[in-house]
Design an enzyme around this catalytic site. Structure first.
Site, PDB file in Angstrom:
ATOM      1  N   LYS A  84       0.724  -1.000  -0.251  1.00  0.00           N
ATOM      2  CA  LYS A  84       0.246   0.187  -0.184  1.00  0.00           C
ATOM      3  C   LYS A  84       1.141   1.210  -0.184  1.00  0.00           C
ATOM      4  CE  LYS A  84      -1.287   0.103   4.663  1.00  0.00           C
ATOM      5  NZ  LYS A  84      -0.986   1.207   5.708  1.00  0.00           N
ATOM      6  N   ASP A  85       2.478   1.374   0.187  1.00  0.00           N
ATOM      7  CA  ASP A  85       3.163   1.952   0.169  1.00  0.00           C
ATOM      8  C   ASP A  85       3.557   2.512  -1.112  1.00  0.00           C
ATOM      9  OD1 ASP A  85       2.835   2.383   2.784  1.00  0.00           O
ATOM     10  OD2 ASP A  85       4.380   1.727   3.322  1.00  0.00           O
ATOM     11  N   ARG A 132      -8.424   7.868   3.572  1.00  0.00           N
ATOM     12  CA  ARG A 132      -9.303   7.218   3.956  1.00  0.00           C
ATOM     13  C   ARG A 132     -10.418   6.068   4.882  1.00  0.00           C
ATOM     14  NH1 ARG A 132      -8.730   1.923   4.926  1.00  0.00           N
ATOM     15  NH2 ARG A 132      -6.740   2.202   5.245  1.00  0.00           N
ATOM     16  N   ARG A 133      -9.311   6.335   5.669  1.00  0.00           N
ATOM     17  CA  ARG A 133      -9.841   5.508   6.947  1.00  0.00           C
ATOM     18  C   ARG A 133     -11.143   6.757   7.804  1.00  0.00           C
ATOM     19  NH1 ARG A 133      -4.394   3.012   9.083  1.00  0.00           N
ATOM     20  NH2 ARG A 133      -4.638   1.234   8.320  1.00  0.00           N
ATOM     21  N   ARG A 154       0.706  10.613  13.463  1.00  0.00           N
ATOM     22  CA  ARG A 154       1.774   9.988  12.523  1.00  0.00           C
ATOM     23  C   ARG A 154       2.975   9.416  13.963  1.00  0.00           C
ATOM     24  NH1 ARG A 154       4.591  11.481   8.605  1.00  0.00           N
ATOM     25  NH2 ARG A 154       5.348   9.153   9.296  1.00  0.00           N
ATOM     26  N   ARG A 160       1.541   6.061  18.293  1.00  0.00           N
ATOM     27  CA  ARG A 160      -0.307   5.006  18.167  1.00  0.00           C
ATOM     28  C   ARG A 160      -0.845   4.875  19.444  1.00  0.00           C
ATOM     29  NH1 ARG A 160      -1.453   5.219  11.543  1.00  0.00           N
ATOM     30  NH2 ARG A 160       1.062   6.482  10.962  1.00  0.00           N
ATOM     31  N   CYS A 247      -9.994  12.252  -9.304  1.00  0.00           N
ATOM     32  CA  CYS A 247     -10.492  12.287  -8.271  1.00  0.00           C
ATOM     33  C   CYS A 247      -9.545  12.052  -6.969  1.00  0.00           C
ATOM     34  CB  CYS A 247     -11.271  11.370  -8.164  1.00  0.00           C
ATOM     35  SG  CYS A 247     -12.299  11.103  -6.636  1.00  0.00           S
TER      36      CYS A 247
END
Length: 322
Positions: A84-85, A132-133, A154, A160, A247
């Site tokens: 995903k990176d 997105r989240r 971050r 986190r 988009c």
């Protein structure tokens, strides 16, 4: 000239605990396949040292560029990325030789007091660095008749989760795959179902990349490739690439395989884009035969992206920067 079997293969990896863990798993698999020693070469990327929000410093590619430059300079033989990176464009000089079997693709909630998302109080503060989240969590809260406050954060997993342990936030959302790979999956208080929150395209999958000119290494690394994972994430990334062109809203995508008994015969691809406040989402899916080639997987993603753009996805101009 064939390299001596005792000459170590150099694996380029980011320095984070998660990156080192997943690279270590790949190194073990490569040792088993090739019979050669593998040494990890730690590389610091801009995304690791910058404290800015990812959306402001260029998004996914900030974790990848330094690894790719090391490959091109011959300082490492191959590199391991979280898929995903990876930007959707692939440099001609490099090839993704393997996509090993995917880990859990879902997002994980780590909340105080063992709470699930539905049990969080109205106005709960939830940390995530992902637009997105944010879009989907806000939409999910609205569907449950409550509101939440999404807080841009971050940092590594410890940082986190520390926001929750210290009482600064009610919950954080992380990739389940990352928690599992560092042995902390049991800290999730809920795995968010993909029916509610679609993951990032390629989430939970790894990409093993090397020089396109290194045919022997490509063949060896190819032993680690999982064709179903490759078909699924190729379709997801094709959707992302097509939507990125038209988009700027946050994109989620997930392809899963549908089986008739023991026979896997279809793939379902789901995609979502939405406004950051969750007030508007465009979410569609398509189902077709399991792609048998790269081109078929790419076509599945583009087809769904076209439908989403036709349904108004391009109008959801969610800001990339937070």
């Amino acid at each position: 000239m064939n390299p001596r079997l005792d000459q170590p293969l150099r694996l380029g990896t980011r320095r984070s605990k998660l990156a080192m863990s997943q690279s270590g798993h790949v190194a073990d698999a490569v040792r088993a396949v090739t019979g050669r020693p593998v040494e990890l070469v730690e590389i610091t990327t801009y995304g690791d040292v910058s404290r800015e929000n990812l959306a402001q410093i260029g998004g996914t590619g900030v974790f990848v560029t330094a690894l790719r430059e090391a490959l091109l300079r011959g300082e490492v033989d191959f590199a391991v990325h979280s898929l995903k990176d990876l930007p959707t464009g692939q440099p001609d000089e490099l090839v993704i030789a393997a996509m090993p079997q995917r880990e859990d693709a879902r997002d994980a909630l780590v909340a105080r007091d063992g709470l699930t998302f539905e049990q969080l109080p109205d106005g709960a503060r939830i940390g995530t660095g992902s637009p997105r989240r944010m879009a989907q969590l806000n939409h999910l809260a609205l569907s449950l008749g409550k509101r939440i406050e999404t807080v841009a954060i971050r940092g590594n997993v410890d940082t986190r989760i520390g926001f929750v342990r210290d009482g600064e936030l009610d919950a954080v959302v992380l990739a389940a795959a990352g928690l599992n790979r560092i042995g902390r999956g049991d800290e999730a208080t809920e795995l968010l179902p993909v029916d509610s929150v679609l993951p990032a395209p390629g989430q939970g999958a790894l990409a093993v990349e090397c020089l396109a000119s290194d045919a022997d290494l490509i063949a060896a690394l190819g032993e680690l490739d999982d064709p179903y994972t490759r078909a699924a994430v190729t379709a997801e990334r094709s959707l992302l690439a097509a939507l990125e062109a038209g988009c700027s809203a946050p994109v989620g995508a997930f392809a899963d395989l549908l089986a008739d008994g023991q026979i896997v015969n279809e793939m379902r691809l789901r995609g979502v884009v939405g406004t950051l406040d969750g007030s508007t989402l465009v979410q569609l899916s398509t189902t077709g035969p399991v792609p048998q080639s790269y081109d078929e997987a790419m076509a599945l993603g583009r087809e769904l992206a076209d439908e989403m753009l036709a349904k108004g996805a391009a109008g959801l101009m969610g800001e990339r920067s937070l």
